[in-house]
Design a protein around this motif. Sequence first.
Motif, PDB file in Angstrom:
ATOM      1  N   HIS A 266       0.668  -0.936   0.101  1.00  6.54           N
ATOM      2  CA  HIS A 266      -0.095   0.066   0.400  1.00  6.54           C
ATOM      3  C   HIS A 266       0.940   1.655   0.015  1.00  6.54           C
ATOM      4  O   HIS A 266       0.677   2.340  -0.802  1.00  6.54           O
ATOM      5  N   ILE A 267       2.050   1.327   0.483  1.00  6.36           N
ATOM      6  CA  ILE A 267       2.557   2.598   0.768  1.00  6.36           C
ATOM      7  C   ILE A 267       3.770   2.681  -0.603  1.00  6.36           C
ATOM      8  O   ILE A 267       3.489   3.896  -1.371  1.00  6.36           O
ATOM      9  N   TYR A 268       3.485   1.492  -1.459  1.00  7.31           N
ATOM     10  CA  TYR A 268       4.817   1.754  -2.752  1.00  7.31           C
ATOM     11  C   TYR A 268       3.353   2.220  -3.262  1.00  7.31           C
ATOM     12  O   TYR A 268       4.460   2.937  -4.448  1.00  7.31           O
ATOM     13  N   THR A 269       2.967   1.294  -3.853  1.00  7.46           N
ATOM     14  CA  THR A 269       1.274   1.539  -4.688  1.00  7.46           C
ATOM     15  C   THR A 269       1.740   3.122  -4.354  1.00  7.46           C
ATOM     16  O   THR A 269       0.908   3.775  -5.415  1.00  7.46           O
ATOM     17  N   GLU A 270       0.954   3.781  -3.043  1.00  4.27           N
ATOM     18  CA  GLU A 270       0.401   4.981  -3.407  1.00  4.27           C
ATOM     19  C   GLU A 270       1.497   5.705  -2.857  1.00  4.27           C
ATOM     20  O   GLU A 270       1.292   7.093  -3.771  1.00  4.27           O
ATOM     21  N   ALA A 271       2.083   5.961  -2.146  1.00  4.70           N
ATOM     22  CA  ALA A 271       2.800   6.863  -2.039  1.00  4.70           C
ATOM     23  C   ALA A 271       3.953   7.109  -2.605  1.00  4.70           C
ATOM     24  O   ALA A 271       4.497   8.232  -2.624  1.00  4.70           O
TER      25      ALA A 271
ATOM     26  N   GLN B 163      20.164  24.860  -2.510  1.00  4.64           N
ATOM     27  CA  GLN B 163      19.553  25.089  -3.572  1.00  4.64           C
ATOM     28  C   GLN B 163      18.168  24.758  -3.381  1.00  4.64           C
ATOM     29  O   GLN B 163      18.043  24.459  -4.931  1.00  4.64           O
ATOM     30  N   ILE B 164      17.736  23.422  -2.644  1.00  2.95           N
ATOM     31  CA  ILE B 164      16.836  22.859  -2.804  1.00  2.95           C
ATOM     32  C   ILE B 164      15.606  23.715  -1.448  1.00  2.95           C
ATOM     33  O   ILE B 164      16.633  23.806  -0.708  1.00  2.95           O
ATOM     34  N   GLY B 165      14.621  23.680  -1.999  1.00  2.00           N
ATOM     35  CA  GLY B 165      13.911  24.131  -0.663  1.00  2.00           C
ATOM     36  C   GLY B 165      13.485  22.970   0.477  1.00  2.00           C
ATOM     37  O   GLY B 165      13.741  22.244   0.154  1.00  2.00           O
ATOM     38  N   GLN B 166      13.491  23.478   1.610  1.00  2.00           N
ATOM     39  CA  GLN B 166      12.983  22.221   3.181  1.00  2.00           C
ATOM     40  C   GLN B 166      12.044  21.651   2.771  1.00  2.00           C
ATOM     41  O   GLN B 166      12.324  20.403   2.640  1.00  2.00           O
ATOM     42  N   GLY B 167      11.220  22.327   2.782  1.00  2.00           N
ATOM     43  CA  GLY B 167      10.184  21.204   2.367  1.00  2.00           C
ATOM     44  C   GLY B 167      10.232  20.257   1.094  1.00  2.00           C
ATOM     45  O   GLY B 167      10.522  18.719   1.258  1.00  2.00           O
ATOM     46  N   GLU B 168      10.740  20.754  -0.272  1.00  2.00           N
ATOM     47  CA  GLU B 168      11.288  19.571  -1.362  1.00  2.00           C
ATOM     48  C   GLU B 168      12.363  18.417  -0.541  1.00  2.00           C
ATOM     49  O   GLU B 168      12.445  17.397  -0.538  1.00  2.00           O
ATOM     50  N   LEU B 169      13.279  19.556   0.213  1.00  2.00           N
ATOM     51  CA  LEU B 169      14.775  17.735   0.706  1.00  2.00           C
ATOM     52  C   LEU B 169      13.639  17.001   1.997  1.00  2.00           C
ATOM     53  O   LEU B 169      13.942  16.310   1.668  1.00  2.00           O
ATOM     54  N   PHE B 170      13.049  18.012   2.209  1.00  2.00           N
ATOM     55  CA  PHE B 170      12.427  17.090   3.115  1.00  2.00           C
ATOM     56  C   PHE B 170      11.628  15.674   2.468  1.00  2.00           C
ATOM     57  O   PHE B 170      11.723  14.821   2.761  1.00  2.00           O
ATOM     58  N   GLY B 171      10.954  15.726   1.967  1.00  2.00           N
ATOM     59  CA  GLY B 171      10.043  15.106   1.183  1.00  2.00           C
ATOM     60  C   GLY B 171      11.246  14.033   0.505  1.00  2.00           C
ATOM     61  O   GLY B 171      10.275  12.851   0.461  1.00  2.00           O
ATOM     62  N   VAL B 172      11.938  13.883  -0.280  1.00  2.00           N
ATOM     63  CA  VAL B 172      12.784  13.381  -1.553  1.00  2.00           C
ATOM     64  C   VAL B 172      13.942  12.465   0.080  1.00  2.00           C
ATOM     65  O   VAL B 172      13.895  11.548  -0.531  1.00  2.00           O
ATOM     66  N   LEU B 173      13.861  12.794   1.366  1.00  2.00           N
ATOM     67  CA  LEU B 173      14.646  12.870   2.200  1.00  2.00           C
ATOM     68  C   LEU B 173      14.264  11.648   2.968  1.00  2.00           C
ATOM     69  O   LEU B 173      14.349  10.075   3.050  1.00  2.00           O
ATOM     70  N   GLN B 174      12.233  11.571   3.044  1.00  2.00           N
ATOM     71  CA  GLN B 174      11.668  10.664   3.815  1.00  2.00           C
ATOM     72  C   GLN B 174      11.006   9.598   2.752  1.00  2.00           C
ATOM     73  O   GLN B 174      11.295   8.424   3.323  1.00  2.00           O
ATOM     74  N   LYS B 175      10.984   9.388   1.029  1.00  3.78           N
ATOM     75  CA  LYS B 175      11.058   8.895   0.496  1.00  3.78           C
ATOM     76  C   LYS B 175      12.123   7.760   0.164  1.00  3.78           C
ATOM     77  O   LYS B 175      11.853   6.313   0.201  1.00  3.78           O
ATOM     78  N   GLN B 176      13.559   8.843  -0.132  1.00  4.38           N
ATOM     79  CA  GLN B 176      14.659   7.980   0.367  1.00  4.38           C
ATOM     80  C   GLN B 176      14.648   6.943   1.678  1.00  4.38           C
ATOM     81  O   GLN B 176      14.850   5.751   1.402  1.00  4.38           O
ATOM     82  N   ALA B 177      14.256   7.588   2.910  1.00  5.46           N
ATOM     83  CA  ALA B 177      14.198   6.775   3.975  1.00  5.46           C
ATOM     84  C   ALA B 177      13.418   5.226   4.288  1.00  5.46           C
ATOM     85  O   ALA B 177      13.399   4.136   4.430  1.00  5.46           O
ATOM     86  N   ILE B 178      12.150   5.301   3.573  1.00  6.49           N
ATOM     87  CA  ILE B 178      11.124   4.769   3.479  1.00  6.49           C
ATOM     88  C   ILE B 178      11.224   3.424   1.842  1.00  6.49           C
ATOM     89  O   ILE B 178      11.167   2.208   2.304  1.00  6.49           O
ATOM     90  N   MET B 179      12.009   3.664   1.057  1.00  9.76           N
ATOM     91  CA  MET B 179      12.464   3.135   0.272  1.00  9.76           C
ATOM     92  C   MET B 179      13.719   2.069   0.532  1.00  9.76           C
ATOM     93  O   MET B 179      13.568   0.364   0.808  1.00  9.76           O
ATOM     94  N   VAL B 180      14.575   2.746   1.358  1.00 10.04           N
ATOM     95  CA  VAL B 180      15.615   2.236   1.571  1.00 10.04           C
ATOM     96  C   VAL B 180      14.987   0.812   2.810  1.00 10.04           C
ATOM     97  O   VAL B 180      15.856   0.036   3.196  1.00 10.04           O
ATOM     98  N   SER B 181      14.121   1.606   3.783  1.00  8.04           N
ATOM     99  CA  SER B 181      13.704   0.687   5.240  1.00  8.04           C
ATOM    100  C   SER B 181      12.152  -0.532   4.212  1.00  8.04           C
ATOM    101  O   SER B 181      12.740  -1.979   4.737  1.00  8.04           O
ATOM    102  N   MET B 182      12.125  -0.930   3.358  1.00  8.67           N
ATOM    103  CA  MET B 182      11.527  -1.232   2.699  1.00  8.67           C
ATOM    104  C   MET B 182      12.399  -2.336   1.886  1.00  8.67           C
ATOM    105  O   MET B 182      11.683  -3.346   2.573  1.00  8.67           O
ATOM    106  N   LYS B 183      13.428  -1.965   1.041  1.00  6.72           N
ATOM    107  CA  LYS B 183      13.881  -2.906   0.862  1.00  6.72           C
ATOM    108  C   LYS B 183      14.959  -3.823   2.504  1.00  6.72           C
ATOM    109  O   LYS B 183      14.998  -4.764   1.824  1.00  6.72           O
TER     110      LYS B 183
END
Length: 528
Positions: A302-307, A457-477
């Motif tokens: 669910h996390i992977y397909t939706e988020a 060079q990157i907005g804080q909101g965008e940076l946090f979003g990318v970082l969160q997605k990376q953390a989710i992906m690494v954790s799932m793997k």
Amino acid sequence: MSWDNRPFKIHDIYDFVPEKIKPWILVIFVLIYQLSGGVYLAAVSDMTGSLGLRQEDILMAGYASLVGLSLTFVVMFRLKFAYTIKSSLLMTAGALILCNLIVIFTDSVPILVGVSFIAGFFRMWGTFACNTTIQLWITPKRDMAVWFVYIYLLVQGSIQLSGIATLYTAFLSTWEYMHWVIIALLLMVVLVTQGIFKRFVFMKKLPLYGIDWTGWILWATTIMAFIFVLNYGEHYDWFDSDYIRAGLALGVISLILNLWRASFIRHPLIELRTWTIKNVWLTFLLYILVDILLSPVHLFEHIYTEAILGYDALHLASLNWIVLAGTFVGAIFAYRVFAIRKWRYKTMTIIGFMLIAGYLMMMYFTIDFDLPKKMLVIPLLLRAAGYVIIAITFITALSGISFQIFPQTITIQAFVSASLGALLGSTLLHHLFNITAKKNFMLLSTNLDSVNQRVHQIGQGELFGVLQKQAIMVSMKELYGWLVILSLLSLMVFLFKASSLRPKALHPKFKSIRKSIKHQLKMDRLQN
């Protein structure tokens, strides 16, 4: 000539209905019953938004339906011998119509949970009434392996069809419309039953006395209490909450009362000796293992397909079609090699676990931020086929047990396969995922400070979003990897475990089952 030895004929339906059509009418009824229920878990997001409830509230109602379903098995033959099929269909369809109406017009969590529990009971009663009527049509030899292939194909297929129908309905309108569709189908069941069924009594009715209803309520309390703890544990921060401590205390106390009562009353709902049978406790533990291995289904997918991939309801429904195809493939394979060719239980268990291990490995190696949907086809097929093969194998393994306690063994297995097992696996994985995601988030963010020029060079909101997605992906793997290791270790154990058992049990005649129950009731009357 006894009824059991005559050519197959459904005497409960009037003769103006062609004999070849009669079984198919009941198959359609079974599909309608399987599509009905308290709440539809595929519509959790829509229901939480429109009713203002937590996701855990809707899940609690969904699991309550499964508990009610599980507790039907232990009294299923008593219900069959107490009512005609016409009476059973009218009562169950009427009760389910009422339950669906209540679900539509209430936002009270206790009412949703209670109504869903009742709906699960009547849903299974109606399904059982239909299925037992056409059993000789499905398997004239009463082969339990063939019978359970049909049962699981129907049940698992209906689960996927229900999810697909709910997703499409919620996408095109609102989740309430799914309940209105089911109400219309159940009204059709009532009208058809009233029009073409007759009150045919093939055996003298047996009353419902002698059933341990106190034990029935206690077992329902036990399972519901443990489900409450597992379902709300993360939300209430586990044992820091009085609610969780109270739920656990209630579950433990009711479990102790159940076991204590079973040690001295004449006919407990579930006898103590039932738990000591190897096929019962072994399949119970193996189901927990399977549910842990398949726990990503309820969380990661669910996390992977939706988020991550951003799929909408239509794309999610299309994935359910793949799972439905895998269910058919697994059931047909089990029918050909397990039911017909009588392959060993060990062989079928290894094949099922190999398919699940293949699913986990493919998810571990393939999930990415831009994965094409076609890459999910094979792993979803493997997962669905593997689960169906294991489910058919495990339930058939119980068929060699004495039929006097066979309904008890089915109930015990249903506790773990239908409700507790899946929730235990997903709760454990969810807890580990939260811990792993926090750890990986901190590790990935160690270099993101004011010294790093790219941060500016990157907005804080965008940076946090990318970082969160990376953390989710690494954790799932990472967690997929641990599950792969667990599945491979399980396969190694099965490979070294010697077993030559093959499916050979036959379902006893209903006349024999009724005779056994009647003798038991007669002995109870004499002793009283």
